[in-house]
Scaffold this motif. Structure first.
Motif, PDB file in Angstrom:
ATOM      1  N   GLY A 103       9.249  21.064  36.925  1.00  0.00           N
ATOM      2  CA  GLY A 103      10.358  19.937  37.272  1.00  0.00           C
ATOM      3  C   GLY A 103      11.581  20.146  37.942  1.00  0.00           C
ATOM      4  O   GLY A 103      12.240  19.370  38.227  1.00  0.00           O
ATOM      5  N   GLU A 104      11.822  21.449  38.103  1.00  0.00           N
ATOM      6  CA  GLU A 104      13.028  22.086  38.723  1.00  0.00           C
ATOM      7  C   GLU A 104      13.114  21.660  40.063  1.00  0.00           C
ATOM      8  O   GLU A 104      11.958  21.466  40.739  1.00  0.00           O
ATOM      9  N   ILE A 105      14.156  21.243  40.618  1.00  0.00           N
ATOM     10  CA  ILE A 105      14.208  20.952  42.402  1.00  0.00           C
ATOM     11  C   ILE A 105      14.906  22.287  42.783  1.00  0.00           C
ATOM     12  O   ILE A 105      15.989  22.526  42.423  1.00  0.00           O
ATOM     13  N   VAL A 106      14.401  22.590  43.896  1.00  0.00           N
ATOM     14  CA  VAL A 106      14.702  23.967  44.802  1.00  0.00           C
ATOM     15  C   VAL A 106      15.160  23.329  45.890  1.00  0.00           C
ATOM     16  O   VAL A 106      14.473  22.789  46.652  1.00  0.00           O
ATOM     17  N   VAL A 119      19.078  25.630  42.623  1.00  0.00           N
ATOM     18  CA  VAL A 119      17.862  25.266  41.813  1.00  0.00           C
ATOM     19  C   VAL A 119      18.902  23.994  40.767  1.00  0.00           C
ATOM     20  O   VAL A 119      19.609  24.636  40.216  1.00  0.00           O
ATOM     21  N   TYR A 120      18.020  22.962  40.650  1.00  0.00           N
ATOM     22  CA  TYR A 120      18.664  21.936  39.845  1.00  0.00           C
ATOM     23  C   TYR A 120      17.542  21.690  38.658  1.00  0.00           C
ATOM     24  O   TYR A 120      16.358  21.687  39.049  1.00  0.00           O
ATOM     25  N   ARG A 121      17.867  21.075  37.417  1.00  0.00           N
ATOM     26  CA  ARG A 121      17.322  20.912  36.541  1.00  0.00           C
ATOM     27  C   ARG A 121      16.138  19.957  36.947  1.00  0.00           C
ATOM     28  O   ARG A 121      15.126  19.824  36.392  1.00  0.00           O
ATOM     29  N   ASP A 122      16.671  18.710  37.701  1.00  0.00           N
ATOM     30  CA  ASP A 122      15.733  17.686  37.997  1.00  0.00           C
ATOM     31  C   ASP A 122      16.525  16.835  38.977  1.00  0.00           C
ATOM     32  O   ASP A 122      17.441  17.249  39.536  1.00  0.00           O
ATOM     33  N   GLN A 157      18.955  23.315  58.467  1.00  0.00           N
ATOM     34  CA  GLN A 157      17.373  23.084  58.211  1.00  0.00           C
ATOM     35  C   GLN A 157      17.488  23.020  56.739  1.00  0.00           C
ATOM     36  O   GLN A 157      17.671  24.030  55.906  1.00  0.00           O
ATOM     37  N   ASN A 158      16.979  21.875  56.003  1.00  0.00           N
ATOM     38  CA  ASN A 158      16.651  21.796  54.665  1.00  0.00           C
ATOM     39  C   ASN A 158      15.274  21.764  54.203  1.00  0.00           C
ATOM     40  O   ASN A 158      14.577  21.354  54.853  1.00  0.00           O
ATOM     41  N   THR A 159      15.070  22.474  53.109  1.00  0.00           N
ATOM     42  CA  THR A 159      13.486  22.601  52.596  1.00  0.00           C
ATOM     43  C   THR A 159      14.059  22.192  51.059  1.00  0.00           C
ATOM     44  O   THR A 159      14.702  22.846  50.384  1.00  0.00           O
ATOM     45  N   VAL A 160      13.278  21.263  50.592  1.00  0.00           N
ATOM     46  CA  VAL A 160      13.168  20.833  49.028  1.00  0.00           C
ATOM     47  C   VAL A 160      11.918  21.072  48.534  1.00  0.00           C
ATOM     48  O   VAL A 160      11.060  20.729  49.210  1.00  0.00           O
ATOM     49  N   ALA A 161      11.771  21.681  47.398  1.00  0.00           N
ATOM     50  CA  ALA A 161      10.504  21.872  46.660  1.00  0.00           C
ATOM     51  C   ALA A 161      10.725  21.644  45.295  1.00  0.00           C
ATOM     52  O   ALA A 161      11.786  21.584  44.580  1.00  0.00           O
ATOM     53  N   GLU A 162       9.408  21.467  44.528  1.00  0.00           N
ATOM     54  CA  GLU A 162       9.697  21.358  43.180  1.00  0.00           C
ATOM     55  C   GLU A 162       9.172  22.932  42.296  1.00  0.00           C
ATOM     56  O   GLU A 162       8.385  23.522  43.073  1.00  0.00           O
ATOM     57  N   GLY A 163       9.807  23.103  41.603  1.00  0.00           N
ATOM     58  CA  GLY A 163       9.707  24.528  40.896  1.00  0.00           C
ATOM     59  C   GLY A 163       8.411  24.565  40.330  1.00  0.00           C
ATOM     60  O   GLY A 163       7.936  23.434  39.986  1.00  0.00           O
ATOM     61  N   VAL A 164       7.813  25.657  40.235  1.00  0.00           N
ATOM     62  CA  VAL A 164       6.486  25.793  39.757  1.00  0.00           C
ATOM     63  C   VAL A 164       6.576  27.111  38.661  1.00  0.00           C
ATOM     64  O   VAL A 164       7.031  28.173  39.365  1.00  0.00           O
ATOM     65  N   TYR A 165       6.332  26.850  37.526  1.00  0.00           N
ATOM     66  CA  TYR A 165       6.288  27.897  36.497  1.00  0.00           C
ATOM     67  C   TYR A 165       5.076  28.893  36.534  1.00  0.00           C
ATOM     68  O   TYR A 165       3.981  28.394  36.372  1.00  0.00           O
ATOM     69  N   ILE A 166       5.065  30.002  36.735  1.00  0.00           N
ATOM     70  CA  ILE A 166       3.988  30.815  36.836  1.00  0.00           C
ATOM     71  C   ILE A 166       4.318  31.867  35.649  1.00  0.00           C
ATOM     72  O   ILE A 166       5.111  32.775  35.812  1.00  0.00           O
ATOM     73  N   GLY A 167       3.572  31.798  34.426  1.00  0.00           N
ATOM     74  CA  GLY A 167       3.796  32.443  33.475  1.00  0.00           C
ATOM     75  C   GLY A 167       3.282  34.021  33.657  1.00  0.00           C
ATOM     76  O   GLY A 167       2.278  34.203  34.493  1.00  0.00           O
ATOM     77  N   GLY A 168       3.599  34.777  32.908  1.00  0.00           N
ATOM     78  CA  GLY A 168       3.000  36.242  33.007  1.00  0.00           C
ATOM     79  C   GLY A 168       2.766  36.808  31.447  1.00  0.00           C
ATOM     80  O   GLY A 168       2.998  36.191  30.689  1.00  0.00           O
TER      81      GLY A 168
END
Length: 100
Positions: A3-6, A57-60, A89-100
């Protein structure tokens, strides 16, 4: 999804404006990090001449909207609008949690 915005921003600064840019971004980064929804705000110098990258990176989405209403964002926006940025140049993406 986390849900984070990058936000990744790549800019080339106009000749003769780097010192001013760095002062504007120093203020923007310090103040942005104080925002309740800001997870991180980094500014990096690229190898290309007068080129910098911001990694934010923003919470939402609400936190991104809040950021864009702040005086420090306005200062950055005014610098850009005054011709301080040659290319952006801007790129906006949604954060993805990849657990380990």
């Amino acid at each position: 999804m986390s849900g984070e915005i990058v936000v990744s921003v790549l800019v080339q600064i106009a000749p003769g404006r780097e010192e001013e840019f760095l002062e504007v971004m120093r203020h923007d980064a310090v103040e942005s990090r104080k925002e309740p929804g800001c997870v991180c705000f980094h500014v990096s110098k690229c190898l290309d001449e007068r080129t910098y990258m911001f990694y934010e990176v923003y919470r939402d989405h609400t936190a991104v909207t809040y950021h864009k209403l702040t005086p420090h964002y306005k200062r950055w926006n005014d610098f850009r609008d005054s011709g301080g940025v040659e290319r952006q140049q801007n790129t906006v993406a949604e954060g993805v949690y990849i657990g380990g």
